[in-house]
Design a protein around this motif. Structure first.
Motif, mmCIF file in Angstrom:
data_model
loop_
_atom_site.group_PDB
_atom_site.id
_atom_site.type_symbol
_atom_site.label_atom_id
_atom_site.label_comp_id
_atom_site.label_asym_id
_atom_site.label_seq_id
_atom_site.Cartn_x
_atom_site.Cartn_y
_atom_site.Cartn_z
ATOM 1 N N ALA A 40 117.870 -49.347 -51.038
ATOM 2 C CA ALA A 40 118.912 -50.278 -50.596
ATOM 3 C C ALA A 40 120.275 -49.606 -50.608
ATOM 4 O O ALA A 40 121.072 -49.752 -49.677
ATOM 5 C CB ALA A 40 118.911 -51.517 -51.484
ATOM 6 N N ALA A 41 120.549 -48.845 -51.677
ATOM 7 C CA ALA A 41 121.831 -48.139 -51.759
ATOM 8 C C ALA A 41 121.965 -47.133 -50.617
ATOM 9 O O ALA A 41 123.037 -46.994 -50.017
ATOM 10 C CB ALA A 41 121.953 -47.437 -53.107
ATOM 11 N N GLY A 42 120.896 -46.443 -50.307
ATOM 12 C CA GLY A 42 120.930 -45.474 -49.228
ATOM 13 C C GLY A 42 121.143 -46.115 -47.868
ATOM 14 O O GLY A 42 121.781 -45.524 -46.990
ATOM 15 N N HIS A 43 120.625 -47.321 -47.695
ATOM 16 C CA HIS A 43 120.784 -48.019 -46.417
ATOM 17 C C HIS A 43 122.231 -48.442 -46.188
ATOM 18 O O HIS A 43 122.706 -48.476 -45.051
ATOM 19 C CB HIS A 43 119.877 -49.255 -46.383
ATOM 20 N N GLY A 44 122.949 -48.773 -47.276
ATOM 21 C CA GLY A 44 124.273 -49.378 -47.153
ATOM 22 C C GLY A 44 125.365 -48.395 -46.828
ATOM 23 O O GLY A 44 126.310 -48.205 -47.614
ATOM 24 N N THR A 45 125.293 -47.786 -45.657
ATOM 25 C CA THR A 45 126.302 -46.786 -45.293
ATOM 26 C C THR A 45 127.669 -47.429 -45.037
ATOM 27 O O THR A 45 128.696 -46.751 -45.115
ATOM 28 C CB THR A 45 125.865 -45.989 -44.056
#
Length: 200
Positions: A40-45
């Motif tokens: 999820a953190a990686g998705h939240g660019t």
């Protein structure tokens, strides 16, 4: 926007659902969910929402600090305990602790004053007036992103100062929750219209 959400509870569902309806790409993750927190953190660019119990938020954000470097990190947590006490009284605010745990992130305090059911209201307009959402943050670009996300809910962003004032938002939440839940009071009635506030 690409938005990651740390957490899969009610706030994650309410805000994430509204942002999906506004056309954003949203991925929520949890420790025991099919989608993990790191994914999820990686998705939240464009932005990452911290929608975790505040006691866990600092540890989780610390574990993900490298993945969150440079990200807009939105903190909606409330450090409110039994008897509606502010659990961070006398120390750094929850938002400041989160910022310290991920020093490369750009933290904005927002969305912490209302129950998740308010965020499911489409749009949150009461007596003809859109809900105002106070924001505390130090990074203007990050604040601009969060202002857009506030408007996408049908609300109006309200400048509440730098991140050093986030503790005031958290204390306000403790007060309002105590009045609403503990006393069954219409807490909105405690503030007069601007024309009668002495500021106009």
């Amino acid at each position: 926007m690409r938005i990651g959400i740390l957490g899969t509870g009610n706030m994650a569902d309410a805000l994430g659902g509204q942002w999906r309806r506004a056309g954003h790409e949203v991925v929520a993750g949890g420790r025991s969910a099919a989608t993990g927190l790191r994914e999820a953190a990686g998705h939240g660019t464009d932005a990452v929402l911290v929608a975790l119990p505040w006691q866990a938020a600092t540890d989780v954000v610390g574990e993900l600090a490298e993945a969150l470097r440079g990200r807009v990190l939105i903190d909606c947590t409330n450090p409110v305990g039994p008897d509606f006490r502010l659990l961070t009284a006398g120390g750094p605010a929850a938002a400041e602790r989160i910022a310290a745990a991920a020093p490369g992130a750009r933290v904005v305090k927002a969305f912490n004053l209302c129950h998740e059911d308010v965020w499911r209201t489409t749009p949150p307009v009461f007596d003809g007036r859109p809900l105002a959402v106070p924001l505390c943050g130090d990074d203007e670009a990050a604040l601009s992103v969060v202002r857009r996300l506030v408007r996408d809910l049908g609300c109006e962003p309200l400048n509440a100062g730098g991140l050093g004032r986030a503790g005031l938002l958290e204390a306000t939440a403790a007060l309002l929750i105590g009045l609403w839940v503990g006393e069954g009071a219409d807490a909105q009635a405690i503030a007069p219209p601007l024309a009668f506030s002495g500021a106009a």
